[in-house]
Design an enzyme around this catalytic site. Structure first.
Site, short mmCIF file in Angstrom:
data_model
loop_
_atom_site.label_atom_id
_atom_site.label_comp_id
_atom_site.label_asym_id
_atom_site.label_seq_id
_atom_site.Cartn_x
_atom_site.Cartn_y
_atom_site.Cartn_z
N ARG A 109 0.84 -1.20 0.00
CA ARG A 109 0.00 0.00 0.00
C ARG A 109 0.88 1.25 0.00
O ARG A 109 0.56 2.24 -0.64
CB ARG A 109 -0.93 0.00 1.22
CG ARG A 109 -1.65 1.33 1.43
CD ARG A 109 -2.77 1.24 2.44
NE ARG A 109 -2.42 0.52 3.65
CZ ARG A 109 -1.71 1.02 4.66
NH1 ARG A 109 -1.23 2.27 4.60
NH2 ARG A 109 -1.47 0.29 5.73
N TYR A 161 -17.70 16.85 -14.95
CA TYR A 161 -18.12 15.44 -14.96
C TYR A 161 -19.17 15.17 -13.88
O TYR A 161 -19.04 15.64 -12.75
CB TYR A 161 -16.89 14.56 -14.78
CG TYR A 161 -17.17 13.13 -14.39
CD1 TYR A 161 -18.01 12.32 -15.16
CD2 TYR A 161 -16.61 12.58 -13.25
CE1 TYR A 161 -18.28 11.01 -14.81
CE2 TYR A 161 -16.87 11.27 -12.88
CZ TYR A 161 -17.70 10.49 -13.66
OH TYR A 161 -17.98 9.19 -13.29
N ASP A 237 -8.46 18.78 -14.70
CA ASP A 237 -8.77 17.42 -15.10
C ASP A 237 -8.49 17.33 -16.60
O ASP A 237 -9.22 17.90 -17.41
CB ASP A 237 -10.23 17.10 -14.79
CG ASP A 237 -10.59 15.64 -15.08
OD1 ASP A 237 -9.95 15.04 -15.97
OD2 ASP A 237 -11.52 15.11 -14.45
N LYS A 262 -9.73 6.01 -18.72
CA LYS A 262 -10.07 6.47 -20.06
C LYS A 262 -8.87 6.34 -21.02
O LYS A 262 -8.42 5.24 -21.28
CB LYS A 262 -10.58 7.91 -19.98
CG LYS A 262 -11.63 8.17 -18.89
CD LYS A 262 -12.80 7.21 -18.93
CE LYS A 262 -13.95 7.64 -18.03
NZ LYS A 262 -13.67 7.61 -16.58
#
Length: 462
Positions: A109, A161, A237, A262
């Site tokens: 992690r 978004y 973004d 994406k």
């Protein structure tokens, strides 16, 4: 691709919308030529300050192995280990591995070799020193918000978004004590009004350009100047353009966010996000949040996304060439009221896009003739485009944002933004341009038949 004696493309029954301009654009899309991938081979783009003792240990560990790669494998290994052996208590090994950023490895992690390789590559692609990967684009957005404190404010672009605005409206504002305000950064009067009402508490400007789904383009450098005047950070973004077509850091952005799901991954098989920056203090806070909150991507997903990044230049340029031809076709089709694509001269911010982007991308928004019934007919009659949410993959996707990705946006806000039931968003892939246009032509004509039948008081079977 072949053409008939009359100059039309074989396989398409040419409607009036296909003229010589569209045919030339299709021909360009079919004869693709790529470009380089130097960002994949940048030497250690992410710099980390390490103690002299750590440097000595690192030198001993790495020896003559370039980048800590003893096998010389050209494909980074997938490291599935959750924990790593230590030399002595509190002394992690592999501090000399640049993918550990001088920290070595102790728990996956906190740091993982496969994740480190991917983070370094994305940082190079975005021309930044640092990149931090998260388990989704939403988790990456959340990490940026964790930079703020209760009582501070965010000024966000209004057309954002759907998942981001839902997070801002329903989680950040009511539960974290951080006010979110929305504005069209192209409206100077509204911007100044929001800045005045912010009372100096605006600490983060949040920008999408082009926006999702109306493809509004904003001058990043102008917003960066505003952010600097407010002693605030600017986060952009950059998902829609990808690092191939736009590098916000070149225009003054402090933070760049991507939904890796994406374009960067590009194959609809990974959910992930990243945050990039040149600000060392921001980087340290992001890395702390990554470890403390624990929203980290799996090593296998990092491997897949890194593999996708290697073909970003191929996919983006091929998709964009298809998109340009499709936008020209749609602009000429009788079943379309309006087309929004930054590459069209009709786009209101075409000049800004030309100036700050390296290409116009592969996202298209258009408004069909008719109403909700017609948009549904179009989407249900597509055979090459898939009716699905998401974007940025090799396959072409189509959706109706008002009923799908942006259904959570309040009705009155959707009306202001122009997100109505006739708006269809296309994510153009790398399939044959001729096939994609023929698919859209067939679906649009089916919707037009329904409009005509309704006008004559009949019900049309499509």
């Amino acid at each position: 691709m072949t053409t008939s004696s009359n100059g039309h493309i074989n396989g398409i029954s040419p409607p009036s919308a296909i003229d010589q301009t569209v045919e030339a654009a299709i021909a360009a899309a079919e004869s693709y030529h790529g470009c380089g991938t130097t960002y994949l081979h940048v030497e250690n783009p992410m710099r980390t300050t390490v103690s002299a003792a750590a440097v000595a240990v690192a030198a001993a560990e790495v020896s003559n192995n370039h980048d800590g790669n003893p096998t010389g494998a050209v494909v980074p290994a997938i490291s599935l280990a959750t924990t790593f052996k230590q030399r002595t208590p509190g002394e992690p090994m592999a501090r000399g591995d640049p993918n550990s950023f001088g920290m070595g490895y102790e728990y996956s992690r906190t740091g993982n070799p496969t994740r480190g390789v991917f983070e370094r590559a994305v940082a190079a692609a975005e021309k930044t020193k640092y990149c931090v990967a998260f388990s989704s684009g939403s988790a990456a957005t959340s990490a940026v918000i964790h930079l703020l404190s209760p009582g501070e404010k965010v000024l966000s672009i209004d057309d954002v978004y759907g998942g981001t605005q839902r997070y801002f409206r329903k989680i950040v504002s009511p539960r974290m004590g951080i006010d979110i305000d929305f504005v069209d950064f192209g409206n100077e009067d509204d911007v100044q009004s929001k800045l005045k009402s912010g009372n100096g508490k605006i600490k983060l400007f949040w920008l999408e350009t082009p926006t999702n789904p109306t493809l509004k383009v904003t001058d990043i450098s102008s917003v960066a100047k505003l952010a600097k005047e407010q002693n605030a950070l600017l986060a952009v973004d950059n998902t829609f353009c990808s690092p191939f077509f736009q590098n916000p850091v070149d225009h003054g952005a402090d933070i760049i966010v991507h939904s890796v799901t994406k374009y960067i991954n590009g194959h609809s098989d990974v959910v992930m996000g990243v945050v990039c920056t040149n600000n060392e203090d921001v980087y340290k806070q992001l890395r702390f949040t990554q470890n403390g909150v624990g929203a980290v991507p799996s090593p296998f997903d990092c491997y897949l996304a890194h593999r996708g990044l290697k073909t970003l230049h191929l996919r983006m340029e091929a998709s964009a060439r298809n998109a340009n031809a499709i936008a020209l076709f749609l602009e000429r089709h009788n079943g379309v009221r309006k087309v929004v694509y930054p590459g069209l001269k009709s786009h209101p911010q075409h000049d800004i896009a030309t100036r700050q982007q390296n290409g116009y991308g592969a996202m298209i928004t258009f408004y069909c003739v008719g109403g909700r019934d017609e948009s549904a007919i179009i989407l249900q009659n597509l055979r090459v485009f898939a009716l699905a949410e998401s974007l940025g993959a090799v396959e072409s996707l189509a959706e109706c944002p008002s009923l799908m990705t942006h259904a959570s946006v309040p009705d009155e806000q959707r009306k202001i933004l122009g997100i109505d039931d006739t708006l269809i968003r296309l994510s153009v892939g790398v399939e044959s341009c001729s096939d994609l246009i023929a698919d859209l032509d067939s679906a649009l004509n089916a919707a037009l038949r329904n409009v005509d039948a309704r006008a004559r008081g009949m019900r049309c079977s499509v």
